[in-house]
Design a protein around this motif. Structure first.
Motif, PDB file in Angstrom:
ATOM      1  N   LEU A  30       3.050  20.197 -21.610  1.00  0.00           N
ATOM      2  CA  LEU A  30       4.429  20.561 -21.140  1.00  0.00           C
ATOM      3  C   LEU A  30       5.427  19.505 -21.874  1.00  0.00           C
ATOM      4  O   LEU A  30       5.045  18.286 -21.925  1.00  0.00           O
ATOM      5  CB  LEU A  30       4.401  20.046 -19.830  1.00  0.00           C
ATOM      6  CG  LEU A  30       5.712  19.999 -18.872  1.00  0.00           C
ATOM      7  CD1 LEU A  30       6.652  21.549 -19.002  1.00  0.00           C
ATOM      8  CD2 LEU A  30       5.836  19.941 -17.594  1.00  0.00           C
ATOM      9  N   LEU A  63       6.746  24.980 -22.936  1.00  0.00           N
ATOM     10  CA  LEU A  63       5.436  24.831 -22.180  1.00  0.00           C
ATOM     11  C   LEU A  63       4.440  25.483 -23.213  1.00  0.00           C
ATOM     12  O   LEU A  63       4.931  26.443 -23.959  1.00  0.00           O
ATOM     13  CB  LEU A  63       5.506  26.046 -21.060  1.00  0.00           C
ATOM     14  CG  LEU A  63       4.249  25.870 -20.137  1.00  0.00           C
ATOM     15  CD1 LEU A  63       4.048  24.557 -19.378  1.00  0.00           C
ATOM     16  CD2 LEU A  63       4.197  26.916 -19.049  1.00  0.00           C
ATOM     17  N   LEU A 104       8.936  26.859 -19.433  1.00  0.00           N
ATOM     18  CA  LEU A 104       8.991  26.610 -17.899  1.00  0.00           C
ATOM     19  C   LEU A 104      10.605  26.756 -17.632  1.00  0.00           C
ATOM     20  O   LEU A 104      11.461  25.914 -18.287  1.00  0.00           O
ATOM     21  CB  LEU A 104       8.400  25.199 -17.781  1.00  0.00           C
ATOM     22  CG  LEU A 104       8.650  24.669 -16.433  1.00  0.00           C
ATOM     23  CD1 LEU A 104       7.711  25.499 -15.185  1.00  0.00           C
ATOM     24  CD2 LEU A 104       8.194  23.154 -16.243  1.00  0.00           C
TER      25      LEU A 104
END
Length: 741
Positions: free
Chosen positions: A104, A170, A188
């Protein structure tokens, strides 16, 4: 370039530099990995040779990964994140310890170029380690396994300020031991507040078919729709499709055919608007059983949504513009609007695929009195912002002024139609996340109200039901997106300027000579029809026939289109026969003034009123004015044409029938006239001389008879007494007469 796009490119460049210097890695890894997460193998540093390069992946088999679900699509504070992925062993050996790692990036991606950079990057840096999931068993060659990567809400570790909402990078890695074998990137969507700007989004799909051709007719009993010569009342009889068109429509409306899938998509999603070719519905209604059923269903589906009319037969507006015949598009637009039984919002022109449209093509919009020109994502555009970030409604320059254009968003449209153009190897899950990220960035980066965007799947769109359902559902649920009818795009008050190329030609468009031939054939038919008492009967179907070869879909079959052009011209010209002048032999004119008898024939089923036009090619012979003559059906009539001869000559004379407006309506008849008016003058003189001589001789003879010897020598006066005439056979009673005996 606008200020916000400039800032976006600067930011993207800065990120690229930081990544190259190795600064991003430590920065994004500021949050440590959860203690419970399996660490070392999954979090291993990527090898120097990163197989995420698409070219390298194509050349060697590897352990591959595909993201199949991101849940929830839009993550809010306090929610857990779940990412599902599939690992596939594309090698010819067993992978002993396959696993997946979730990464992330906690930086907000603020511009569309930044999204593109993240999605297509082959850098080894892809954010910080967030979670890992081993398969738990070896993976045989060709086998696949699903993994679930979970990130607890407390470990998301993203800022919760109101302004911190937006997309983050992501990624999921496929690992074999300590080596990363593959990586797929996505986004994301982080939402910290419901008070966010809203991007209006419209989806507008063209409802167009395969190449269409009406049944070509050679008489006034055609069944195709047409516009009357004064462009008022169209003939609304159903269009008869030719056998080839019937076959193509049956294939397209089969259970898995493109048109069937398009109807399914529209019926499932009332938010999607439609720009409909009325010729398609008319042709399908008179084709095979599948096509007829489809036409009925599609008509019902279109009755409750945002619907626009395309010009009849969806003409190639670029070909018409480059042939300087925009009037044909205007004719098609009138026909499409007049014969449509749908409650349409207005008329749109849809630019053909390929380079352009250019300025001349855009100018056709005004000629056709269309509401706007749709510049589809299948066209290569040179507007100020090709990605559509400046909004769908733009003002573009044309050769005749400014035109309103609806410019499709290339990235969003490609995500719907062919996502591999945007992200090779994409899945429905990654397509949805990318689309939401694009719209979030469009909303965040707007100076003021976000611009309205347009998704415009092109003419050949075959909907993927799963992808379409997922995207539309995501659009409906995203707080920064509002699905709106395409009509609202024309109500926008923005005046964004777009730029079109000066010239742009596509090799697939109909050549100008063919367009001119079709237009000329129609004009001949219109001129011919004016001489009859029922022009509409003779013209029925002409417009539909002339417009059919202009259809954009014929670009995929140039040979078939060329054959249709030739057949159409011949068919339309066949309607202009039936009036003629009987053959005339060579003529000798010896009088200064004379009459030429001609025979006019009418083989039509209706009366015809024509003018006999006689044109000598030299000034030595002139023709007097002629009055219109009406010839009854299937009959002939003699007409006398007054001639005036001025001098001796041999002259070619051409006689032809025309309408009262001067349009030729019969084949020309040619003959030669030998003009000798001096013969008449000489003859008159000779006759006059002869008459004078005859008169003189008569007088002389009379005089001579009156001066004979007997009568001229008499000196004694005549007797004054009465003389009795003897009876027949008797003698004169004259006492002075001597007895001859």
């Amino acid at each position: 370039m606008s200020a916000r796009r400039a800032r976006g490119w600067v930011t993207a460049a800065a990120l690229a530099v930081l990544g190259a210097l190795g600064v991003l890695g430590p920065a994004v890894a500021a949050t440590p990995a959860p203690a419970a997460a399996p660490a070392p193998a999954a979090a291993a540093t990527p090898s120097p040779t990163d197989p995420t390069d698409p070219a390298e992946k194509a050349d060697k088999a590897t352990l591959e990964v595909q993201i199949t679900e991101v849940s929830p699509r839009i993550l809010r504070p306090g929610e857990n994140l779940t990412v599902r992925a599939t690992l596939h062993n594309a090698t010819d050996r067993t992978v002993a310890n396959p696993a997946a790692v979730l990464r992330l990036s906690r930086f907000v991606l603020g511009t569309r170029p930044e999204l593109e950079t993240w999605a297509t990057s082959t850098s080894s840096s892809a954010g910080s380690w967030a979670a890992a999931a081993p398969v738990g068993s070896p993976l045989d060659p060709g086998a696949s396994a699903s993994v679930v990567l979970e990130l607890a809400a407390d470990d998301v570790d993203l800022l919760t300020f109101a302004d911190s909402w937006g997309p983050r990078g992501l990624a999921v890695d496929a690992t074999e031991g300590n080596r990363i074998t593959d990586r797929q990137r996505t986004f994301l969507l982080w939402q910290t507040t419901d008070d966010v700007p809203v991007t209006p989004l419209s989806i507008l799909a063209p409802v167009t078919g395969p190449p269409l051709a009406p049944t070509l007719t050679t008489s006034g009993d055609a069944t195709d729709e047409t516009v009357a010569p004064d462009d008022t009342e169209p003939d609304t009889a159903p269009t008869a499709a030719d056998p080839g068109t019937v076959d193509r429509l049956e294939a397209a409306t089969a259970p898995d055919g493109r048109l069937t899938r398009l109807e399914d998509a529209l019926s499932s999603h009332p938010d999607i608007g439609a720009a409909v070719d009325p010729a398609l519905l008319a042709a399908a209604a008179s084709a095979g059983p599948q096509a007829r059923k489809w036409a009925e269903t599609m008509t019902s589906t279109l009755g409750d949504r945002d619907v626009w009319a395309l010009p009849w037969s969806d003409p190639d507006i670029a070909a018409a513009a480059h042939a300087d015949r925009p009037d044909l598009v205007a004719l098609a637009a009138r026909t499409g609007a007049d014969v449509s039984t749908l409650p349409v919002e207005g008329t749109l022109l849809w630019a053909p695929p390929g380079d352009g449209p250019d300025r001349a093509t855009a100018a056709v919009t005004g000629t056709a009195d269309a509401d706007a020109l749709v510049i589809g994502s299948e066209s290569v555009r040179s507007a100020d912002d090709a990605s559509g970030a400046d909004g769908a409604r733009q003002q573009v320059g044309s050769t005749s002024g400014t035109v309103t254009a609806l410019v499709g968003d290339t990235t969003l449209t490609d995500l719907l139609v062919d996502p591999d153009r945007v992200e090779p190897g994409s899945t429905t899950a990654t397509v949805v996340q990318r689309a939401l990220a694009e719209l979030a960035v469009a909303a965040r980066s707007a100076d003021g109200d976000p611009p309205a965007l347009l998704v415009d799947p092109g003419r050949g769109w075959t909907p993927d039901a799963a992808r379409l359902d997922a995207l539309v559902d995501a659009f409906r649920s995203a707080p920064w997106v509002r699905l709106r009818p395409a009509t609202t795009l024309l109500d926008a008050g923005d005046e964004v300027r777009g730029v079109l190329p000066s010239t742009a030609h596509d090799d697939a468009e109909l050549p100008p000579a063919s367009v001119q031939a079709l237009a000329a054939a129609r004009e001949r038919a219109l001129g011919f029809a004016t001489v009859t008492t029922d022009p509409q009967a003779l013209l029925a179907g002409v417009d539909a026939q002339v417009l059919a070869p202009l259809q954009v879909a014929w670009r995929e079959d140039p040979a078939g289109r060329d054959a249709l052009v030739a057949a159409t011209v011949a068919s339309v010209d066949d309607r202009t026969t039936g009036l003629s002048i009987a053959s005339q032999g060579d003529l000798t004119v010896i009088s200064a003034s004379s009459n030429l008898p001609l025979t006019v024939r009418n083989e039509l089923s209706v009366p015809a009123t024509v003018l006999v036009d006689v044109q000598p090619r030299k000034a030595c012979l002139e023709v007097g004015e002629t009055a219109p003559v009406t010839v009854q059906p299937r009959s002939e009539k003699n007409v006398s044409v007054h001639l005036v001869a001025n001098a001796n000559c041999d002259v070619v004379v051409v006689a032809q029938l025309t309408s009262t407006e001067g349009a030729a309506v019969s084949p020309p008849v040619q003959f030669t006239a030998r003009v000798s008016p001096t013969i008449e003058n000489v003859g008159t003189i000779v006759v006059g001389v002869l008459l004078a001589i005859g008169l003189l001789l008569g007088i002389v003879r009379t005089v001579r008879r009156g001066q004979s010897a007997r009568r001229g020598a008499r000196t004694e006066p005549e007797g004054t007494g009465s003389i009795s005439l003897p009876v027949l056979g008797g003698a004169i009673d004259d006492p002075d007469r001597k007895d001859p005996s």
